[in-house]
Scaffold this active site. Sequence first.
Site, mmCIF file in Angstrom:
data_model
loop_
_atom_site.group_PDB
_atom_site.id
_atom_site.type_symbol
_atom_site.label_atom_id
_atom_site.label_comp_id
_atom_site.label_asym_id
_atom_site.label_seq_id
_atom_site.Cartn_x
_atom_site.Cartn_y
_atom_site.Cartn_z
ATOM 1 N N HIS A 1 -8.062 1.154 1.798
ATOM 2 C CA HIS A 1 -7.839 0.960 3.237
ATOM 3 C C HIS A 1 -8.611 2.001 4.052
ATOM 4 O O HIS A 1 -8.045 2.735 4.863
ATOM 5 C CB HIS A 1 -6.341 1.029 3.569
ATOM 6 C CG HIS A 1 -5.989 0.301 4.840
ATOM 7 N ND1 HIS A 1 -4.765 -0.297 5.037
ATOM 8 C CD2 HIS A 1 -6.697 0.083 5.977
ATOM 9 C CE1 HIS A 1 -4.734 -0.839 6.250
ATOM 10 N NE2 HIS A 1 -5.893 -0.624 6.824
ATOM 11 N N GLU B 1 0.843 -1.193 0.000
ATOM 12 C CA GLU B 1 0.000 0.000 0.000
ATOM 13 C C GLU B 1 0.884 1.250 0.000
ATOM 14 O O GLU B 1 1.861 1.311 0.730
ATOM 15 C CB GLU B 1 -0.906 0.001 1.231
ATOM 16 C CG GLU B 1 -1.873 -1.184 1.262
ATOM 17 C CD GLU B 1 -2.797 -1.179 2.476
ATOM 18 O OE1 GLU B 1 -2.782 -0.187 3.240
ATOM 19 O OE2 GLU B 1 -3.520 -2.158 2.673
#
Length: 307
Positions: free
Chosen positions: A275, A257
């Site tokens: 997220h 990420e």
Amino acid sequence: MKILVCDQLQEVVLNQLLELGEITDISGSSNKHEELLKYIIEAEIVVIRSATTLTKEILEHAKKIKIIARCGVGIDNVDVEFAKSREIFVTNAPTANLISLVEHTIGLILSTARKIHESNVSTKSGKWEKSKFVGLELHQKQLGIIGFGKAGKLLSERLKSFGMKVVFYDPFVSDWEGEEESVALENLLSSSDVVSVHVIKTPQTENLLSKEKLNLLKPNAILVNTSRGGVIDEEYLIELVNSKKIFGAALDVFDKEPIEENNKILDSDVLLTPHIGASTIEAQLKAGLDTVQNIKKILDGDTSPAL
């Protein structure tokens, strides 16, 4: 106390921190890494969210730090063992975002089952593809929860109201007396219509849902992960979804990420969110307030909030 705030906090949280000392806020800095290395030298308390990582190399610069406070659940962005070796208390807010996380999970399940996102994009493009977006009901289907902690139990409570049967896999839960049935992972994957993952990332859970395990999923199965990246074979999941070997999948967390530009998942049929499971006003406020209370307790000699 000298307090270093690395990530954005609500004003009410900052005001409470001000009662404890002098704040240096680098959350909006365009050179955060450089400023982190500069200000952590004198900081006694460091407050972070998920956007800041405190590695051993960074913590070695800290000369006076007493507390690292993570406003949220996961602590995989902190070298906890090194912090403990330096007698630094590490604390987090493990329950602050549970409701938000579970509600987001349900949103992803519903959006995948009813193809809400796909039909939204199609309709906004000027099409009227009513017959293309035939979905699935959750009523009388089986929900399989991998990781039956607080989030898993909250998800079960809510989706039982949809008329779903619930089974779970969790080797750390024994002597369960609720309605939900404890089953082996292979059993859960092969029999569930919806599978939701709620585990922390450890050596034991890394690639827990491997290619071999994913092949156990039913043809009309839906897989959702809002826990941690790295516990699912993402590349093979893409293949399963794109080839229609399962009904669909939704991910809020990823191996790396943010997602890299050349990642095949960006062009896949997997529903993606960045997220944001804990990204509600309520969850972020509660995480901040819980964190301040943890700091106060530790400063008063109560180390129970420390990991």
